[in-house]
Design a protein around this motif. Structure first.
Motif: not given
Length: 288
Positions: A98-113
């Motif tokens: 779950q931890t890795w999957l959540v990080m994978l989901v949140m990863l796009p938010l760390w990149v500028n829109l």
């Protein structure tokens, strides 16, 4: 003694909210009732002509307002469908995964829109991987025009909203005891029936929160319509920006913003009422 202490602790947040949100919003509402001079200067003359101009012009009502709401609603439906599936997979995964999957989901938010949207332009371009795949598999004889249309804008808004929907629904799904599904299946319910009658109704608060959040993000989208729409797909936010900067008509730009805010808040209120009513009806049916 606790109430004065709580009030004091809330003062910084209230001050910041009032100074940077409430006061500017009040000024925008006042500005929408003023007029603009020949050279763009704001004149202190109250009028409702800005609202009359917007509400009587089919371009602003159909090509701007209705299109913005329609595309935002379509993108919200896809965002909730994809987000629910992703949230369900994460909630049913092992704790370590779950931890890795959540990080994978949140990863796009760390990149500028802007960077994410430009990357999507490459993916959807005539020589991008999507067109190469379609042509290679024989689904198309030649590269398709996937950019600068409503489809591209919807895809862009979905990729922006999905992470927020996933996290909204995941938190609710994780709090639902698995024993409820097992109990339903022990009395003869199939896994699909247990999900439909137990898990999904209990997850409606997360669906509501995610869909409201997604619609709010989509209806006020600015970068995505500009880049993926290429100026052909008009949005209220883009029209307000161009009216203020190119036409130099601040009062009418404020009018566009106020109308978008009113319509958005009204639709969100109706949507919340409808979803909550459906949830109460489902609960009553299950209890009976």
């Amino acid at each position: 003694m606790k109430k004065p202490a709580n009030t004091i602790l809330m003062l910084p947040a209230i001050t910041i909210l009032g100074a940077f949100f409430v006061v500017p919003l009040i000024w925008v509402v006042i500005l929408s009732f003023l007029t603009s001079g020949p050279t763009g200067e704001v004149q202190n003359q109250l009028t409702v002509s800005n609202y009359a101009r917007f509400l009587t012009d089919s371009y602003y009502l159909q090509d701007l307002l209705l299109r913005t709401i329609r595309l935002a609603a379509i993108a919200t439906v896809f965002s909730v469908a994809i987000g629910y599936l992703g949230a369900f997979v994460i909630a049913r995964a092992e704790a370590a995964a779950q931890t890795w999957l959540v990080m994978l989901v949140m990863l796009p938010l760390w990149v500028n829109l802007v960077v994410r949207t430009l990357s999507l332009m490459v993916v959807l371009g005539r020589n991008g991987p999507v067109n190469q795949l379609l042509v290679g598999l024989g689904f198309a004889d030649r590269p398709l025009q996937l950019l600068y249309n409503e489809t591209a804008v919807i895809i862009g808004m979905v990729q922006v909203a999905v992470p927020f929907v996933v996290m909204s629904i995941f938190g609710v799904l994780q709090s639902i005891p698995r024993q409820l599904e097992h109990a339903a299946m022990t009395v003869g319910a199939t896994p699909l029936s247990a999900f439909r009658r137990v898990t999904f109704p209990l997850s409606l608060p997360g669906v509501l929160a995610g869909s409201v959040l997604a619609f709010g993000i989509n209806v006020e989208s600015f970068v995505v319509p500009i880049l993926l729409g290429g100026g052909r797909v008009r949005f209220m936010s883009v029209a307000a920006y161009e009216t203020a900067t190119i036409s130099n008509n601040l009062p009418f730009a404020a009018t566009i913003g106020v109308i978008l805010l009113i319509v958005t808040m009204g639709m969100l209120g109706i949507y919340q009422w409808a979803v909550r009513s459906a949830g109460r009806s489902t609960a009553v049916l299950q209890a009976s």
